[in-house]
Design a protein around this motif. Structure first.
Motif, mmCIF file in Angstrom:
data_model
loop_
_atom_site.group_PDB
_atom_site.id
_atom_site.type_symbol
_atom_site.label_atom_id
_atom_site.label_comp_id
_atom_site.label_asym_id
_atom_site.label_seq_id
_atom_site.Cartn_x
_atom_site.Cartn_y
_atom_site.Cartn_z
ATOM 1 N N VAL B 119 0.842 -1.194 0.000
ATOM 2 C CA VAL B 119 0.000 0.000 0.000
ATOM 3 C C VAL B 119 0.875 1.240 0.000
ATOM 4 N N GLU B 120 0.245 2.370 -0.307
ATOM 5 C CA GLU B 120 0.972 3.633 -0.252
ATOM 6 C C GLU B 120 1.140 4.076 1.202
ATOM 7 N N ARG B 121 1.984 5.035 1.348
ATOM 8 C CA ARG B 121 2.299 5.539 2.683
ATOM 9 C C ARG B 121 2.206 7.045 2.630
ATOM 10 N N PRO B 122 1.069 7.640 3.088
ATOM 11 C CA PRO B 122 -0.143 7.074 3.697
ATOM 12 C C PRO B 122 -1.157 6.600 2.640
ATOM 13 N N THR B 123 -2.229 5.958 3.121
ATOM 14 C CA THR B 123 -3.280 5.484 2.211
ATOM 15 C C THR B 123 -4.649 5.542 2.901
ATOM 16 N N TYR B 124 -5.685 5.149 2.161
ATOM 17 C CA TYR B 124 -7.084 5.245 2.623
ATOM 18 C C TYR B 124 -7.326 4.348 3.828
ATOM 19 N N PRO B 355 -6.651 12.883 12.298
ATOM 20 C CA PRO B 355 -5.226 12.727 12.604
ATOM 21 C C PRO B 355 -4.579 11.799 11.577
ATOM 22 N N GLY B 356 -3.355 12.099 11.211
ATOM 23 C CA GLY B 356 -2.708 11.370 10.126
ATOM 24 C C GLY B 356 -2.403 9.910 10.412
ATOM 25 N N ALA B 357 -2.194 9.584 11.687
ATOM 26 C CA ALA B 357 -1.722 8.238 12.021
ATOM 27 C C ALA B 357 -2.611 7.132 11.462
ATOM 28 N N THR B 358 -3.930 7.392 11.401
ATOM 29 C CA THR B 358 -4.864 6.359 10.941
ATOM 30 C C THR B 358 -4.659 5.972 9.475
ATOM 31 N N PHE B 359 -3.915 6.783 8.721
ATOM 32 C CA PHE B 359 -3.741 6.511 7.299
ATOM 33 C C PHE B 359 -2.506 5.678 6.985
ATOM 34 N N PHE B 360 -1.850 5.199 8.025
ATOM 35 C CA PHE B 360 -0.631 4.414 7.812
ATOM 36 C C PHE B 360 -0.866 2.954 8.181
ATOM 37 N N ALA B 361 -0.437 2.064 7.302
ATOM 38 C CA ALA B 361 -0.583 0.633 7.575
ATOM 39 C C ALA B 361 0.463 0.169 8.587
ATOM 40 N N GLU B 362 1.569 0.868 8.659
ATOM 41 C CA GLU B 362 2.621 0.534 9.629
ATOM 42 C C GLU B 362 3.413 1.808 9.929
ATOM 43 N N ASN B 363 4.108 1.812 11.066
ATOM 44 C CA ASN B 363 4.893 2.975 11.485
ATOM 45 C C ASN B 363 4.171 4.303 11.257
ATOM 46 N N PRO B 364 3.076 4.510 11.945
ATOM 47 C CA PRO B 364 2.288 5.726 11.696
ATOM 48 C C PRO B 364 3.055 6.995 12.023
ATOM 49 N N LYS B 365 2.797 8.011 11.221
ATOM 50 C CA LYS B 365 3.308 9.354 11.491
ATOM 51 C C LYS B 365 2.276 10.062 12.363
ATOM 52 N N ALA B 366 2.667 10.400 13.562
ATOM 53 C CA ALA B 366 1.707 11.032 14.474
ATOM 54 C C ALA B 366 1.554 12.523 14.196
ATOM 55 N N ASN B 367 2.461 13.095 13.386
ATOM 56 C CA ASN B 367 2.487 14.557 13.221
ATOM 57 C C ASN B 367 1.859 15.041 11.912
ATOM 58 N N ALA B 368 0.945 14.233 11.350
ATOM 59 C CA ALA B 368 0.286 14.667 10.107
ATOM 60 C C ALA B 368 -1.221 14.754 10.333
ATOM 61 N N MET B 369 -1.909 15.402 9.398
ATOM 62 C CA MET B 369 -3.374 15.471 9.502
ATOM 63 C C MET B 369 -3.999 15.685 8.134
ATOM 64 N N ARG B 370 -5.252 15.208 8.014
ATOM 65 C CA ARG B 370 -5.992 15.375 6.756
ATOM 66 C C ARG B 370 -7.100 16.397 6.955
ATOM 67 N N MET B 371 -7.188 17.305 5.989
ATOM 68 C CA MET B 371 -8.204 18.370 6.033
ATOM 69 C C MET B 371 -9.061 18.304 4.771
ATOM 70 N N ASN B 372 -10.355 18.137 4.950
ATOM 71 C CA ASN B 372 -11.271 18.176 3.807
ATOM 72 C C ASN B 372 -11.632 19.632 3.503
ATOM 73 N N PHE B 373 -11.657 19.973 2.215
ATOM 74 C CA PHE B 373 -12.006 21.358 1.857
ATOM 75 C C PHE B 373 -13.303 21.456 1.058
ATOM 76 N N THR B 374 -13.968 20.324 0.789
ATOM 77 C CA THR B 374 -15.139 20.374 -0.114
ATOM 78 C C THR B 374 -16.457 20.627 0.604
ATOM 79 N N HIS B 375 -16.523 20.295 1.886
ATOM 80 C CA HIS B 375 -17.840 20.260 2.539
ATOM 81 C C HIS B 375 -18.315 21.600 3.071
ATOM 82 N N ASN B 376 -17.392 22.419 3.553
ATOM 83 C CA ASN B 376 -17.815 23.656 4.209
ATOM 84 C C ASN B 376 -17.867 24.842 3.244
ATOM 85 N N ASP B 377 -18.800 25.741 3.495
ATOM 86 C CA ASP B 377 -18.866 26.950 2.666
ATOM 87 C C ASP B 377 -17.803 27.948 3.147
#
Lengths: 398, 398
Positions: B119-124, B355-377
């Motif tokens: 898998v990619e690092r990070p992934t879905y 939080p970014g850690a959930t997107f890693f299959a192994e050795n999670p990076k705790a210092n990343a994050m995902r931000m969605n930009f489509t939902h809010n006005d």
């Protein structure tokens, strides 16, 4: 490239239902095969109105929903259950893509390869397929028209220590029979004693014929206590409203339900929330009970017509019981007859049914068959039964 | 009773997405967490008209459908694919309950416990969950903003001989990045050499920003040949039409598709055919391309607004790239920051992210994050980003 499939793939053995559904798409064949409700009784106008109401709620109706399913629909189902004396909250319930998915999800979280599941003999063929796909070892329990044989069940619980017992106690698929109250209580007691979880599959319970005063309480309802419920119950709107909405539900101990929701999240995030919202609007603005009562009477009339034709045909050596509800007749033919062979002849003559062998988890009976009576109208049923008579002549000796 | 869950249950570890979806139901929180499309752009009126057309087809519209999905919709998708130079027939395609189900079904028929998936690092994160639930061993491949690192992929193909490689090459979840053509070709070539099946997950491919003339061909389209395709491709209408219709599709070698259909039959018989028929009517009577083009522009504007705010805030030590499409920004914070802790503060202040850690299959990076930009006005995005700034102050040193 060279595909390296999982070992599991080999366990999706029969795809009989799928092939049957394909068969029924051929216009010239009159099919008693699929477990199809009567299209002409679908509440199409009411579904249309319900859908309009959903969209009138605003754009949010088209957004992602919860894995557990649309909360107002779960509340409606809870209220409906309460009327039947069953106390469940929305937290004890998960909405699924038909009750088929409930069977799949429970098996996924509960069964490891090699675990034993006890099943009826015969039982629902797509449940057999699910159980096999997870590597379960299936053991059949004997039964009669009153339900599972309690002595045989006790012996097999003792011998196999199964994790699960799968039953369709009310208007069984494929036999159409309903268990007596005594058998329901007996199975519950035995399973509780042996720590075997009962999966009660009840797609047909609402389709009851005959005496209004006769009740078939679900095993789930007999097991009501605050924690550690021994029964997981699943049902569907496919037979009472319409299959295309693909909405079923499953009720049980909240811990089990929560774990099934975790599995469902991975499986598909959630089922169609548009369908769930439409069903909720039907609950609110449509006489669902009146509709079910109407459908039940129509199906009873169709059942009586087919029973009458079966009596008329009086095929030698063919036995059957009148179903007490549901969608199916179960016919047993003389031992020498293989209904899979009979089906080939029948389809050539333009009529279809399901050979009985597919409904057995082990030691299939080749001389049985399942006949649906709900889908065809009077005329088609007569024509289909005449064609079947012709096919029968090729295998039955007068 | 004592529930004896399957070993598998323990593998449905994180239920982060589900918890996120719950979080977003709280009105007071401005959520950049879920991958939610903008509700105000759902084609509600067109869906209503399409549904009316479905019901006008007659009662059969509410009957059971095929496991493979509504044939006319599969034909419509084929025609749409042909316009992009991809030749597929309806037999090479299965309709699913969102693309999530496609991931589940392919894994079910293809992966045995212990099999390796790259898998990619990070992934879905929900793909990680599915793979884990089937006992796969996940190995991450390094990558950069151009896609998977080919040298690392080659090394890991050689070392682990994986059965499958899971990728989101176009506007990745969670990073929003798109692979270069060279990387797409390179990955295809390497996977073919090592007999590793590529699962190409493409929910966001239609949501392309910037220069119209830039194309990101799917890896599936680069692999067109009559038999033994190396790529299974899945996409969904959740992001282009609406999630509530829960309709995705998966394309690949017809043998693979047939086997996935067998698994789907056991899983849920079929997905909502009402939703599938509604989508078909949208294809026929609605300017779907025009709608997608409109949504794309709106999302690009929202992306630019968030990029602008990110530049303004200029949080010390926080890095990000502008996404080329899709729904997400991926932020990396200074190494000492744990975004799971940051989230707690953020939610108290009324804003959420993943939080970014959930997107890693192994050795999670705790210092990343995902931000969605489509939902809010616009307004909510400004308010949310201000709240996030407050939260950032608690962890970042100026």
């Amino acid at each position: 490239m060279n595909y390296r499939y999982s070992d599991r793939l080999g366990k999706f053995s029969s795809s009989a239902v799928r092939e049957i559904l394909k068969l029924t798409q051929r216009q010239s064949v009159i099919s008693f095969a699929g477990g199809l409700p009567a299209e002409e009784h679908f509440p199409v106008a009411a579904v249309g109105e319900a859908f309009d109401r959903v969209l009138a709620q605003g754009n949010k109706a088209l957004q992602y929903g919860l894995t557990e399913g649309y909360l107002p629909l779960r509340e409606s189902i809870s209220r409906r259950m309460a009327k039947k004396g069953i106390q469940v909250t929305p937290d004890d319930m998960l909405l699924t893509t038909g009750s088929q998915q409930a069977i799949d999800l429970l098996t996924r979280i509960y069964i490891d390869p090699g675990d034993v599941i006890l099943v009826e003999r015969p039982t629902y063929l797509s449940a057999i397929q699910v159980f096999n796909s997870y590597g379960a070892r299936l053991v059949s329990v004997a039964g009669d028209s009153d339900g599972m044989d309690l002595a045989d069940l006790a012996a097999k619980l003792e011998q196999h220590r199964p994790k699960m017992v799968y039953v369709i106690p009310t208007f069984s698929n494929p036999t159409g029979q309903a268990w007596s109250l005594e058998r329901r209580k007996g199975v519950l007691e035995l399973c509780r004693k042996y720590d075997a979880l009962i999966l009660e599959d009840d797609p047909y319970g609402e389709l009851k014929f005959g005496d209004e005063s006769v009740h078939y309480p679900s095993i789930f309802s007999l097991d009501q206590h605050p924690a550690g419920s021994c029964v997981v119950y699943t049902s569907t709107f496919s037979k009472t409203v319409a299959p295309a909405l693909r909405t079923g539900w499953v009720m049980g101990d909240p811990d089990l339900i929560r774990n099934m929701a975790r599995a469902k999240q991975a499986a598909d995030l959630h089922s169609s929330s548009l369908d769930q919202q439409t069903l909720y609007q039907l609950f609110e603005h449509f006489d669902l009970d009146g509709h079910i009562s109407f459908v039940r009477k129509e199906y009873e009339a169709r059942m009586r017509q087919m029973a009458e034709l079966l009596r008329e045909k009086n095929w030698p050596g063919v036995t059957w019981n009148e179903p007490k509800g549901g969608m199916f007749f179960w016919l047993e033919l003389p031992e020498a007859v293989d209904t899979a062979e009979l089906l080939k002849t029948a389809v050539q003559l333009g009529v279809a049914f399901v050979p009985g062998a597919t409904f057995f988890a082990e030691n299939p009976k080749a001389n049985a068959m399942r006949m649906n009576f709900t889908h065809n109208d009077t005329e088609n049923t007569i024509t289909g039964m005449n064609r079947l008579s012709q096919a029968m002549e090729s295998v039955l000796v007068r």
